[in-house]
Design a protein around this motif. Structure first.
Motif, PDB file in Angstrom:
ATOM      1  N   VAL B  83       0.791  -0.962  -0.144  1.00 41.38           N
ATOM      2  CA  VAL B  83       0.062  -0.202  -0.100  1.00 41.38           C
ATOM      3  C   VAL B  83       0.980   1.085  -0.178  1.00 41.38           C
ATOM      4  CG1 VAL B  83      -1.969   0.861   1.454  1.00 41.38           C
ATOM      5  CG2 VAL B  83      -1.669  -1.548   1.180  1.00 41.38           C
ATOM      6  N   THR B  86       2.246   1.504  -3.456  1.00 41.72           N
ATOM      7  CA  THR B  86       1.551   1.940  -4.411  1.00 41.72           C
ATOM      8  C   THR B  86       1.256   3.443  -4.510  1.00 41.72           C
ATOM      9  OG1 THR B  86       0.417  -0.262  -3.767  1.00 41.72           O
ATOM     10  CG2 THR B  86      -0.458   1.349  -5.746  1.00 41.72           C
ATOM     11  N   PHE B  87       1.010   4.361  -3.072  1.00 46.86           N
ATOM     12  CA  PHE B  87       0.574   5.092  -2.839  1.00 46.86           C
ATOM     13  C   PHE B  87       1.671   6.235  -3.132  1.00 46.86           C
ATOM     14  CE2 PHE B  87       0.596   8.983  -0.419  1.00 46.86           C
ATOM     15  CZ  PHE B  87      -0.757   9.736  -0.104  1.00 46.86           C
ATOM     16  N   VAL B 103      -5.606   7.306   2.154  1.00 45.40           N
ATOM     17  CA  VAL B 103      -4.825   5.927   1.894  1.00 45.40           C
ATOM     18  C   VAL B 103      -4.496   5.808   2.761  1.00 45.40           C
ATOM     19  CG1 VAL B 103      -3.750   4.959   0.140  1.00 45.40           C
ATOM     20  CG2 VAL B 103      -5.145   6.230  -0.818  1.00 45.40           C
ATOM     21  N   ASN B 154      -6.037   1.911  -2.230  1.00 40.60           N
ATOM     22  CA  ASN B 154      -5.810   3.276  -2.885  1.00 40.60           C
ATOM     23  C   ASN B 154      -7.386   4.015  -3.765  1.00 40.60           C
ATOM     24  OD1 ASN B 154      -2.482   4.800  -3.258  1.00 40.60           O
ATOM     25  ND2 ASN B 154      -2.293   2.563  -2.830  1.00 40.60           N
TER      26      ASN B 154
END
Lengths: 480, 285
Positions: B83, B86-87, B103, B154
Motif C-alpha cells: 500500500v 503504491t501510494f 489512503v 488506494n
C-alpha cells in the motif's frame, strides 16, 4: 434480434453478476457436501428444519446445483450474445467520426466533416503558410514518426482538400473482445472437466496396493511412504510416496511423488495429497516395569514369566470417546493414538483395555456393549506404536485444463490490450484557407481513455505538430 | 531486530498519516512534502526489516528462496509495504498531497495489525513452509494478489475523497477542504484508473492460483472460500467497469460500487481466514 434484448441489457447482466456473487457467498458460509460432508451432517442435526430446506434447494451442493450452473451458462450465453454476435463492431480505422457516412457529394462531405470535427471534445485548427498539398506530405511524415498509422480517407484534388485519419494502438479495440472470449473458453474448459474428467482420492497403505475407481484395472502401489516434520513441531516438512502404477501387472509409470510434483501418465496425474493412519500397525511396544514386549497386530504373545497372553487388537489414530460412549477417532491424523489391548488368562479373555500413548495416566475399560469406563492406570505403559500409514493419493484427469490455460493466456492478453494499451485516433482535414494560398489544418481527436486524461497529451501533440509544420498559434478546444 | 525495524517503519507510516491529516486542514505545503518524506523513510526501514526477515526465513533450508508470506504477520507486513509503495508511486506522479489522509490509514492499519499479531504470537512467525507452499508460485501468486489489494486500497481512499468533495461542493458553505481537494471529475478519473490497473492484476493473480492448485492438487478451481471470495471481488469490480463503460456511471454511484469491491477485498483477505482452512493464515496452512 428483439427477443435477445433482455440478455444484452447492462442492467440484466449486472443483476446476473450480483446473483452469482451472492450465491457464491452463501456457498462459503454453509458447509458444502463435496468438501466437508461431516460438517453438513452436524448442521443437519443442529437445525433439522433449515437443513431439510437448504438441502432441497441444493445449498449443500451449491456449486454443483442446476441453478448455479445455470447462471454460469447464462453468463456465457450473454457474453456470446453481447460480445461475439458481431465481430469487433469497430473496424479501427474509421475514416471520419462515425456519425458521418461518405456520400457522393464530396464538397458537402468536407463541410460536414469539418463541422463534426469542431464538435469533438478535442479539436484544434491552425493556418500554415504553405499550399495544402505540401502540408499533407509533411503531416504524413510527422504522424508516421510519432508512431501513427495514417490513411487517406477523402481526397479532392481540384480544390486541394484532404482528409486523413491516424491511429495508434489499434489493437486495443480487440481487448474487450479477447477478454470476453477468454471467459467463455475458461468456462468451456470447466465444462470439459465436468463431462470427461474425474478426481478421486485413493488412500493406499504403505507396502500395499489399491485399484482406482475410475480406471478399475489401474493399480496403485505405494512401496514406501515417508513423512518428516520440522524439529520440535507437528508441522510436516516433507511427505513422499514411492508410487508405482500398474495395469494388469504391466508397469505404466513410477515416481517418488511429493506435494507440487505429481506423476503424470498420459494426462492422468497422481498427486501426493495427504496421509494418515487407519487402524493398522506393524507393532506396539508395551513397557512392563523393566521389560518391553513388542506385539504385532492381532497376535497373542505371552508376557514373559507369566501365563498371561497379550493381544494388541486395534489402534485409533486420534482417540476420543464418542457421543455413544464408545471409542472413536476424531480424524485420521496421529494426534492421540490409542491401542485396544486384550489379555488372555488361560485362554479366557479379559475385558478389553484402551491405553493412550501420549496420556499414560488415562485408561479405559470397554464393556460388552462397547461403552467405555475410566479405570485407574494399569502397571504397564504403551511405549511405542509403529503404525502403517496410508498415503492419500489424489488422482485427477482434467482434459479441460489446457483449454482453461488457453483461456487464461487469452484473458491476460485481453486485459493488457484493453486496459494497458492507449488507443488514439486523429482526424485531419487539410484544405485551402479562404482567400489566400495558406493551408488550413483542422484536427479532431479521440482516445480510448477518455478526453479528460488525453487533453494534455493532445495539446502537446498539437503544439509539436504545429512546430513541425510551421504555423501560427492554434485555436485549441477548451479544457473539458 | 527485524521486529524493531518493522515497528520503526510502522511509526513512520503513522507519522506520515498524521501529517496527511494535518495537511487536510492547513494550507502549509510543507506538511505534504514531509508526509511523503516520512513515508519514504518508512518504506526504506520496512525494506530493511524485510531483508532481515528474508535472511532469517531462509536459514530454514526448505524455505530457501521462497518469500515469507505464509503467516498472518508476513502477509500484513507485505500488504502495508505494498500500500505504501503504491501510494508513493501514485502521489509521486500526481502530487495531489491531499490523498495521504485517505489512503495511508490502510498502511497504518495493516502494519498495526502485523504488530498486534507479532505481539500475540510472540515473534514474527518465521516457520518452515508446509510442503504445499514449497513452490515457486508462493513468490508470485500471493504477491500479485496483494499488489492488486494495495491498488484497490488506494482506489478506496480516492473514492472516499470524492465523496467528501461531493458533500463539500453540494453544501451551501463549502469549507477550506473543498478548495484543497481535487475536482470531483479528477478524483473519479483517478479512482477509475486505479481500478483498471488493479482489476487485471487481481484476475491474473486468481488464475495463477488456479494453475498452482492444478500443480498441487489436480484441480484448477475448488470453491475454497478464499477462491470464491476472490471471484466475488472480481465480479463486483467487473460490474463497476461495465457500469462505467457501458452504462456511463460516474461520480458517487460508481464510487459506491468500487467501495463495495474494496469491502470484498478486505473480507477476502481477513474474513475468509475464519472460513477457509486451505488459505487460512490462522490455521497456519
Amino acid at each position: 434480434m428483439k427477443s435477445l434484448r433482455l440478455f444484452r441489457s447492462v442492467r440484466f447482466n449486472i443483476g446476473l453478476f450480483f446473483a452469482i456473487a451472492v450465491a457464491s457467498a452463501i456457498g462459503t458460509l454453509l458447509p458444502q457436501a463435496p468438501e466437508t460432508p461431516e460438517k453438513v451432517d452436524v448442521f443437519m442435526r443442529a437445525y433439522p428444519f433449515w437443513g431439510r430446506l437448504f438441502g432441497a434447494l441444493g445449498l449443500f451442493h451449491l456449486y454443483q446445483s442446476w441453478w448455479y450452473l445455470g447462471m454460469l451458462v447464462l453468463m456465457a450465453f450473454d457474453i456470446v450474445v453481447c460480445k461475439l454476435w458481431k465481430t469487433p463492431p469497430d473496424p479501427g480505422l474509421v475514416s471520419m467520426p462515425p456519425e458521418l457516412a461518405p456520400e457522393a457529394d464530396m464538397e458537402g462531405e468536407f463541410d460536414k466533416a469539418a463541422a463534426s470535427l469542431r464538435l469533438k471534445p478535442m479539436h484544434a485548427s491552425f493556418l500554415i503558410e504553405e499550399p495544402p498539398a505540401q502540408v499533407v506530405g509533411r503531416l504524413r511524415a510527422f504522424m508516421e514518426k510519432e508512431g501513427y498509422r495514417i490513411q487517406e480517407a477523402l481526397r479532392e484534388e481540384k480544390s486541394a482538400r484532404w482528409s486523413l485519419v491516424g491511429t495508434r494502438h489499434r489493437l486495443q479495440r480487440w481487448g474487450s473482445y479477447v477478454a470476453h472470449v477468454a471467459l467463455v473458453v475458461i468456462l468451456l474448459g470447466g465444462l470439459i472437466k465436468q463431462l470427461y474428467g474425474f478426481v478421486e482420492m485413493v488412500p493406499v497403505l504403505e507396502g500395499r496396493s489399491r485399484n482406482m475407481q475410475n480406471k478399475p484395472d489401474w493399480e496403485l502401489f505405494v512401496d514406501k511412504f515417508t513423512v518428516q516434520y520440522y524439529e520440535g513441531t507437528a508441522t510436516p516438512k516433507r511427505f513422499a510416496s514411492d508410487l508405482r502404477v500398474e495395469k494388469n501387472g504391466e508397469e505404466l509409470g513410477r515416481k517418488t511423488i511429493i506435494v507440487n510434483d505429481p506423476l503424470d501418465i498420459g494426462g492422468v496425474r497422481f498427486y501426493q495429497a495427504s496421509w494418515g493412519a487407519g487402524g493398522m500397525f506393524r507393532s506396539v511396544t508395551l513397557r512392563l516395569g523393566r521389560q518391553e514386549l513388542q506385539l504385532p497386530q492381532r497376535t497373542a504373545l505371552p508376557i514373559p514369566g507369566t501365563k498371561i497372553h497379550a493381544v494388541a487388537e486395534m489402534m485409533l489414530p486420534n482417540f476420543t470417546v464418542g457421543a455413544d460412549g464408545r471409542a472413536d477417532s476424531a480424524s485420521l491424523d496421529l494426534k492421540n493414538p490409542a491401542v485396544k489391548l486384550v489379555f488372555k488368562v488361560g485362554g479366557v479373555p479379559t475385558r478389553p483395555l484402551w491405553l493412550l500413548q501420549r496420556s499414560p495416566e488415562v485408561a479405559f475399560a470397554e464393556g460388552d456393549d462397547g461403552v467405555l469406563s475410566h479405570i485407574p492406570p494399569p502397571p504397564f505403559k504403551l511405549a511405542e506404536i509403529d503404525p502403517i500409514l496410508f498415503s492419500g493419493i489424489q488422482v485427477a484427469y482434467d482434459p479441460g485444463f489446457k483449454v482453461v490455460l488457453g483461456g487464461a493466456v487469452a484473458w491476460l492478453v485481453g486485459m493488457i490490450l484493453l486496459f494497458y494499451l492507449h488507443r488514439r485516433r486523429f482526424w485531419f482535414l487539410v484544405g485551402p484557407a479562404q482567400g489566400d494560398g495558406r493551408a488550413q489544418v483542422l484536427i479532431g481527436a479521440w482516445s480510448s481513455r477518455g478526453s479528460q486524461e488525453f487533453q494534455k497529451e493532445f495539446n502537446a501533440f498539437v503544439g509539436r505538430l504545429q512546430l513541425e509544420l510551421g504555423g501560427g498559434a492554434p485555436g485549441l478546444s477548451p479544457a473539458p | 531486530m527485524e521486529l524493531k525495524l518493522f515497528a520503526a517503519s510502522a511509526a513512520f507510516y503513522t507519522a506520515a498519516t498524521a501529517l496527511g491529516f494535518a495537511y487536510l486542514f492547513s494550507k502549509d505545503e510543507r506538511w505534504s512534502l514531509w508526509m511523503l518524506r516520512l513515508l519514504g523513510a518508512g518504506v526504506l526501514l520496512h525494506l530493511a526489516s524485510f531483508g532481515l526477515r528474508l535472511k532469517l526465513f531462509w536459514e530454514i533450508p526448505e524455505n530457501r528462496f521462497f518469500f515469507p508470506i505464509n503467516s498472518f504477520f508476513g502477509a500484513l507486513s507485505f500488504l502495508a509495504l505494498a500500500v505504501s509503495v503504491t501510494f508513493f508511486l501514485v502521489e509521486g506522479r500526481h502530487r495531489l498531497g491531499i490523498l495521504g489522509a485517505f489512503v495511508l490509514p490502510w498502511a497504518c492499519l495493516a502494519s498495526w495489525g502485523a504488530l498486534w499479531r507479532a505481539q500475540a504470537m510472540q515473534g514474527t512467525e518465521i516457520h518452515g513452509l508446509v510442503p504445499a507452499l514449497q513452490s515457486y508460485w508462493i513468490n508470485i501468486h500471493p504477491m500479485v494478489l496483494m499488489a492488486s489489494y494495495a491498488v484497490f486500497g488506494n482506489a478506496f481512499g480516492v473514492g472516499l475523497a470524492l465523496l467528501v468533495q461531493e458533500r463539500q461542493v453540494k453544501s451551501r458553505k463549502p469549507g477550506e477542504l473543498c478548495y484543497r481537494l481535487p475536482a470531483i471529475e479528477e478524483l473519479d478519473n483517478l479512482n477509475y484508473k486505479l481500478i483498471v490497473t488493479g482489476f487485471p492484476i487481481l484476475t491474473v493473480g486468481i488464475i495463477m492460483g488456479g494453475i498452482w492448485a492444478y500443480g498441487a492438487w489436480g484441480r484448477f478451481w475448488g470453491w475454497d472460500p478464499k477462491e470464491t471470495w476472490a471471484l466475488i471481488t472480481a465480479l463486483v469490480y467487473a460490474a463497476y467497469l461495465h457500469m462505467r463503460f457501458i452504462a456511463g456511471w460516474r461520480g458517487r454511484k460508481a464510487v459506491y460500487m468500487s467501495m463495495f469491491g474494496f469491502a470484498c477485498v478486505v473480507f477476502t483477505f481477513i474474513g475468509v481466514n475464519f472460513l477457509s482452512e486451505l488459505h487460512g493464515y490462522l490455521s497456519n496452512g
